[in-house]
Design an enzyme around this catalytic site. Structure first.
Site, short mmCIF file in Angstrom:
data_model
loop_
_atom_site.label_atom_id
_atom_site.label_comp_id
_atom_site.label_asym_id
_atom_site.label_seq_id
_atom_site.Cartn_x
_atom_site.Cartn_y
_atom_site.Cartn_z
N ALA A 1 -12.63 19.31 5.33
CA ALA A 1 -13.44 20.01 6.43
C ALA A 1 -14.57 20.91 6.09
O ALA A 1 -14.49 20.68 4.54
CB ALA A 1 -12.55 21.12 6.50
N CYS B 1 -27.57 9.51 9.61
CA CYS B 1 -26.49 7.96 9.89
C CYS B 1 -25.61 8.38 11.36
O CYS B 1 -25.96 8.48 12.40
CB CYS B 1 -25.88 7.53 9.66
C1 UGA Z 1 -22.34 7.34 6.62
C2 UGA Z 1 -21.00 6.25 6.62
O1 UGA Z 1 -20.08 7.06 5.15
C3 UGA Z 1 -22.01 4.86 5.76
O2 UGA Z 1 -20.90 4.17 5.72
C4 UGA Z 1 -22.74 4.31 6.97
O3 UGA Z 1 -22.67 3.26 6.31
C5 UGA Z 1 -23.89 5.17 6.90
O4 UGA Z 1 -23.55 6.40 7.20
C6 UGA Z 1 -25.14 4.06 7.25
O5 UGA Z 1 -24.97 4.56 8.42
O6 UGA Z 1 -26.47 4.07 7.10
P1 UGA Z 1 -23.78 8.75 5.02
O7 UGA Z 1 -24.28 9.51 6.02
O8 UGA Z 1 -24.84 9.12 3.50
O9 UGA Z 1 -22.78 7.89 5.18
O10 UGA Z 1 -22.73 9.96 4.71
P2 UGA Z 1 -21.33 10.38 4.47
O11 UGA Z 1 -20.75 9.88 2.67
O12 UGA Z 1 -20.54 9.23 5.53
O13 UGA Z 1 -21.17 11.53 4.77
C7 UGA Z 1 -21.55 12.24 6.05
C8 UGA Z 1 -21.23 13.80 6.31
O14 UGA Z 1 -20.20 14.24 6.64
C9 UGA Z 1 -22.16 14.46 5.11
O15 UGA Z 1 -23.07 15.94 5.82
C10 UGA Z 1 -20.74 14.93 4.95
O16 UGA Z 1 -20.82 16.29 4.22
C11 UGA Z 1 -19.46 14.06 5.94
N1 UGA Z 1 -18.15 14.69 4.99
C12 UGA Z 1 -17.61 13.31 5.17
C13 UGA Z 1 -17.81 16.01 5.80
O17 UGA Z 1 -18.06 16.79 6.66
N2 UGA Z 1 -16.20 15.84 5.22
C14 UGA Z 1 -15.61 14.22 5.09
O18 UGA Z 1 -14.23 14.25 4.63
C15 UGA Z 1 -16.75 13.63 4.59
#
Ligand code: UGA
Length: 463
Positions: free
Chosen positions: A254, A262
């Site tokens: 959370a 993305c």
């Molecule tokens: C995301 C996907 O995870 C990748 O698989 C995908 O290739 C990429 O988009 C893309 O389309 O190119 P990314 O945007 O680098 O990757 O970042 P994430 O690690 O997915 O995090 C995204 C957001 O969700 C961040 O703000 C992170 O803090 C948030 N998040 C993530 C949460 O709040 N809780 C979580 O449990 C996981």
């Protein structure tokens, strides 16, 4: 094999460098002459751990070249397109103009049996349009267009490229399948699953995957809010859910809402595509709306921590990028949070290990500091907005002596309640009301009612 990568942005650069590292002969092409000149000097225009070393090694071993022109494309075994597909201004559809103009430009130069591969995230049907453009430009050629979406996380992109959960190859053509499988051969030998599907299916897999991740995050964020109301701990709830193999523990942290280049863009584009085809994705629509509201509403927690008003107060915000290990501030939850804090009359002192330059462009009113401690000086509250490693072990005693009030609002739940209690901090979290209770916050709760902070009138009007 010879690979041409059109676009030396985030995806193109990481993919190109990794393909070169597999032993292929790779040319990354980009129109931006400054970018290409910098890359040739070994300077990396983006922040991605390990990329500088990977690029330098492969340049020195002559497997990786950079060019402003698609030189050598006539001999390429596979041509990847990795140009940007930003949200189109006004309607949220993916803007495909960069893709189509790149295809028009390379069409006359391609070998007659070219395999053209889209790595950029593109809406369903984009491959069909690329094929149409190529057929029109080269009616006698036997080219194939493949969808091969990327699943790289910023900050862990090289690891993700080399240890993929799956490789999706979208084409019905047997020759195209075997060429792309050959490009990925080193991973294939490591037993990374390759999924051969139709092109439209591959295009949709990418959007469906990102929309599902966004849904998972938003689900746990709403459960966190519920935890705050009913007195449960979201981290234990997430663990209890995640141990069920059908659910899985990933993406159940959370926080202040998902951001980045993305998930917000791709959920929006999927919603638009679904509308166009008359098959609305209502869950994803709700996810996007809930997430948008959530980011700005995080300011409410800060107001609650300071007993109802932040006017004239100083708030330190640690973390400006949308997540750790990146300098990317696109759609970062810190931006609407800080804007709301400003709107409510606070002074914001900000610090980020990598994203300060990007943040300055979007948030000129912040007092930028050189360290977490400098940001905390004279602050009435300190907000942890991004879980950078260096924020996980702050010297709490030092913080208490330099801050005006010992208040920490942890939007990433990276501290334990008992250590905050020992250090005499008032500690607010996401979905862990227990953390507050452990600190004897009963009096404050009575004042605010039902264990949940009530926003001041000032705030209710503004948010
Ligand atoms: C995301 C996907 O995870 C990748 O698989 C995908 O290739 C990429 O988009 C893309 O389309 O190119 P990314 O945007 O680098 O990757 O970042 P994430 O690690 O997915 O995090 C995204 C957001 O969700 C961040 O703000 C992170 O803090 C948030 N998040 C993530 C949460 O709040 N809780 C979580 O449990 C996981």
């Amino acid at each position: 094999m010879r690979v041409t990568m059109i676009g030396a942005g985030y995806v193109g650069l990481v993919s190109g460098a990794c393909f070169a590292d597999f032993g292929h002969d790779v040319t990354c092409v980009d129109k931006d002459a400054n970018r290409i000149a910098a890359l040739r000097r070994g300077e990396i225009p983006i922040f991605e751990p390990g990329l500088d070393q990977l690029v330098a090694t492969n340049i020195s071993q002559r497997r990786l070249q950079f060019s402003t022109e698609p030189t050598g494309i006539g001999e390429a075994d596979a041509v990847f397109i990795a140009v940007g597909t930003p949200s189109r201004r006004g309607d949220g559809h993916a803007d495909l103009s960069y893709i189509y103009s790149a295809v028009r430009e390379i069409a006359p130069l391609l070998p007659p049996s070219a395999i053209v591969v889209t790595k950029s995230t593109v809406p369903v049907g984009t491959g069909d349009e690329i094929e149409r453009i190529l057929r029109e430009a080269r009616p006698d050629a036997d080219m194939h267009v493949v969808s091969n979406p990327e699943f790289l996380r910023e900050g862990a992109a090289i690891y993700d490229f080399k240890h993929p959960d799956r490789i999706v190859i979208g084409t019905d053509d047997a020759r195209a399948r075997s060429v792309i499988a050959e490009v990925y051969r080193p991973l294939y030998l490591n037993a990374a699953p390759i999924l051969y599907v139709g092109r439209r299916t591959a295009e949709l897999i990418k959007y469906a995957a990102n929309a599902f991740l966004a849904t998972k995050i938003t689900f746990i964020n709403e459960i966190a809010d519920l935890c705050e109301s009913v007195g449960a701990d979201v981290q234990d709830v997430a663990r209890g859910m995640g141990l069920d193999n059908r659910i899985g523990s990933k993406f159940l942290h959370a926080g202040p809402g998902f951001g980045g280049s993305c998930l917000p863009k791709d959920t929006m584009a999927l919603i638009k595509t679904a509308h166009d085809y008359g098959a609305p994705v209502r869950i994803v629509e709700t996810v996007a709306a809930v997430n948008e509201q959530r980011k700005r509403a995080m300011a409410r927690k800060v107001v609650a921590a300071l007993d109802g008003s932040i006017r004239g107060k100083t708030i330190a915000v640690l973390g400006l990028s949308f997540k750790p290990n990146t300098d990317d501030t696109r759609d970062s939850p810190s931006i609407p949070l800080i804007t709301a804090l400003h709107d409510l009359g606070a002074t914001v002192r900000g610090y980020d290990p990598a994203a300060m330059e990007q943040a300055k462009l979007q948030l000129p009113g912040v007092v930028y500091c050189d360290s977490a401690y400098e940001a905390a000086e004279d602050a009435h509250a300190l907000v942890i907005a991004t879980e950078w490693e260096q924020f996980r072990a702050l010297d709490l005693d030092r913080l208490r002596t330099i801050m005006q009030e010992p208040v920490i609002v942890d939007l990433r739940n990276i501290y334990r309640a008992d250590e905050m209690a020992r250090a005499n901090f008032r500690y607010l979290t996401i979905g862990r009301p227990d953390a507050e209770r452990k600190q004897g916050a009963a009096a404050r709760r009575r004042k605010l009612g039902n264990g949940k902070a009530t926003p001041s009138k000032e705030l209710t009007g503004a948010l």
